[in-house]
Design a protein around this motif. Structure first.
Motif, PDB file in Angstrom:
ATOM      1  N   UNK A  53       0.579  -1.298  -0.221  1.00 19.13           N
ATOM      2  CA  UNK A  53      -0.110  -0.485   0.057  1.00 19.13           C
ATOM      3  C   UNK A  53       0.677   1.497  -0.141  1.00 19.13           C
ATOM      4  N   UNK A  54       2.201   1.151   1.048  1.00 19.57           N
ATOM      5  CA  UNK A  54       2.771   2.337   0.752  1.00 19.57           C
ATOM      6  C   UNK A  54       3.547   2.419  -0.601  1.00 19.57           C
ATOM      7  N   UNK A  55       4.279   1.723  -1.105  1.00 16.91           N
ATOM      8  CA  UNK A  55       4.639   2.100  -2.619  1.00 16.91           C
ATOM      9  C   UNK A  55       3.799   2.466  -3.394  1.00 16.91           C
ATOM     10  N   UNK A  56       2.225   2.023  -2.974  1.00 15.69           N
ATOM     11  CA  UNK A  56       1.336   2.785  -4.062  1.00 15.69           C
ATOM     12  C   UNK A  56       0.758   4.034  -3.717  1.00 15.69           C
ATOM     13  N   UNK A  57       1.147   4.147  -2.536  1.00 16.58           N
ATOM     14  CA  UNK A  57      -0.142   5.575  -2.436  1.00 16.58           C
ATOM     15  C   UNK A  57       2.249   7.010  -2.577  1.00 16.58           C
ATOM     16  N   UNK A  58       3.334   6.048  -2.623  1.00 21.81           N
ATOM     17  CA  UNK A  58       3.890   6.651  -2.730  1.00 21.81           C
ATOM     18  C   UNK A  58       4.366   7.396  -4.277  1.00 21.81           C
ATOM     19  N   UNK A  59       3.986   6.052  -5.364  1.00 17.04           N
ATOM     20  CA  UNK A  59       3.950   6.589  -6.567  1.00 17.04           C
ATOM     21  C   UNK A  59       3.273   8.207  -7.011  1.00 17.04           C
TER      22      UNK A  59
END
Length: 398
Positions: free
Chosen positions: A79-85
């Motif tokens: 989830x964190x990775x998707x939000x960072x993008x």
């Protein structure tokens, strides 16, 4: 795992969330300028992160009790990775705020699970020592992350920071896969049932030890959140520091906190947990009140602010790991729920204090140190009221 290796792995995982805050701080004035919004609008992106970071812990704790410690870490980091993008591509302050909130949801997992893992494998002073070692590893974030953010701003826009965070998530996933041992075996996992969660929450919220110690730490955290949300504007605006200069000044304050946290376990063993908390909170509040008085009297010099915040945060470094471990110690059977509920109370308290103080922020030091002093007074009041109750009920942490 050996103690040092355990602390290193847990610390690196837990540093993801703070890194997402600290690397971002030097860019706050630039983001306001780039997106053509006010200081308050940019501070909202931090508040959204804090609020979701706190509230999401209510879910990650029970999930870690049900599915083990590692599976939720994989989900949260995804989830964190998707939000960072999303943050890297955000066209407006609204979009950035929304994706920062989603980042908080994902990052919450690496706050909850390390605490629960520590409770799985240690208790008492040994757990405090392990927690302090984890915090020492986390300390690279406030010392290096703002410098990294300032460096990235020299070669690209503030959006580059979020692409770097995506790379950090990949490393965290590899670390979880190959270096983290599952500490909650199948036979000890707890099914997620609304009735049992409510019963566990009732036990925790009616326990003076858990509530008292958690809220003392919560207002300590809140003072740090106030500093995080306003310091870049004060240091660069009132005192004219560059982003790199701000990063160095910020690192000095972080060194006090994390350096002193390493003394929490031996001091707790020697003098007792509750006496240590009482003295540390008193000194923490005294330095903050002294700073507020001096700034209100017109002595708002940068060395004074940095020096007194260093002293105050050093004593806060004794308070946080001690209260966190002591609050969880009596609740090993629901360690995940206790960790998540405690983290939620702390993060939401921090977010609410930032929200309440934001209308008073004007880019000068007085509102910032005033809000910090208020947090410390509340923490001292809670200490004065709650610690005698904890001692009176004969709690083992006393």
């Amino acid at each position: 795992m050996p103690l040092f290796r355990t602390a290193l792995v847990l610390g690196l995982l837990a540093a993801v969330g703070p890194f997402a805050i600290d690397m971002y701080l030097p860019a706050l004035p630039l983001i306001a300028q780039d997106l053509q919004v006010t200081e308050t609008h940019v501070q909202t992106t931090l508040t959204a992160y804090f609020a979701c970071f706190g509230l999401s812990q209510l879910a990650w704790g029970p999930l870690s009790d049900r599915f083990g410690r590692k599976a939720p870490i994989f989900a949260g980091l995804g989830i964190f990775a998707v939000a960072s993008v999303g943050c890297a591509l955000a066209p407006t302050i609204g979009a950035l705020t929304g994706f920062r909130a989603l980042q908080g949801v994902g990052a919450a997992v690496v706050m909850v699970t390390p605490r629960a893992i520590i409770r799985d494998i240690e208790t008492g002073p040994k757990a405090t020592r392990l927690m302090a070692m984890v915090m020492l590893v986390i300390s690279v974030s406030p010392m290096l992350a703002p410098l990294a953010g300032a460096g990235l701003m020299q070669i690209g826009s503030w959006r580059l920071m979020f692409w770097v965070l995506c790379g950090a998530v990949v490393l965290s996933l590899l670390l979880t896969t190959f270096a983290l041992k599952e500490t909650l075996p199948e036979e000890k996992r707890t099914p997620i049932r609304a009735r049992s969660l409510l019963a566990g929450a009732r036990i925790l919220l009616t326990d003076p030890t858990f509530v008292g110690l958690t809220m003392i730490a919560a207002f300590g955290f809140a003072s740090f959140f106030v500093f995080l949300s306003s310091a870049s504007f004060v240091y660069t605006g009132q005192f004219g520091l560059s982003p790199t200069g701000f990063s160095l000044a910020f690192a000095v304050n972080a060194i006090g906190f994390f350096g002193m946290s390493q003394a929490a376990a031996p001091l707790g063993e020697r003098f007792g947990t509750l006496p240590l908390i009482r003295v540390a909170v008193t000194c923490y509040a005294a330095f903050n009140l002294l700073l507020f008085a001096l700034v209100a009297a017109g002595h708002a010099s940068l060395p004074l602010i940095i020096g007194l915040l260093f002293c105050a945060n050093a004593f806060l470094g004794l308070v946080v790991p001690t209260t966190m471990v002591a609050a969880l110690d009596p609740h090993g059977s629901i360690a995940g729920l206790a960790s998540s509920l405690g983290g939620t109370l702390q993060m939401v308290t921090g977010g609410l204090m930032v929200t309440a103080a934001s209308p008073f922020f004007d880019g000068t030091a007085l509102p910032m140190v005033g809000a910090i002093a208020l947090c410390s007074v509340i923490a001292l009041t809670l200490t004065t009221v709650m610690l005698p109750r904890i001692r009176a009920q004969g709690d083992p942490v006393a």
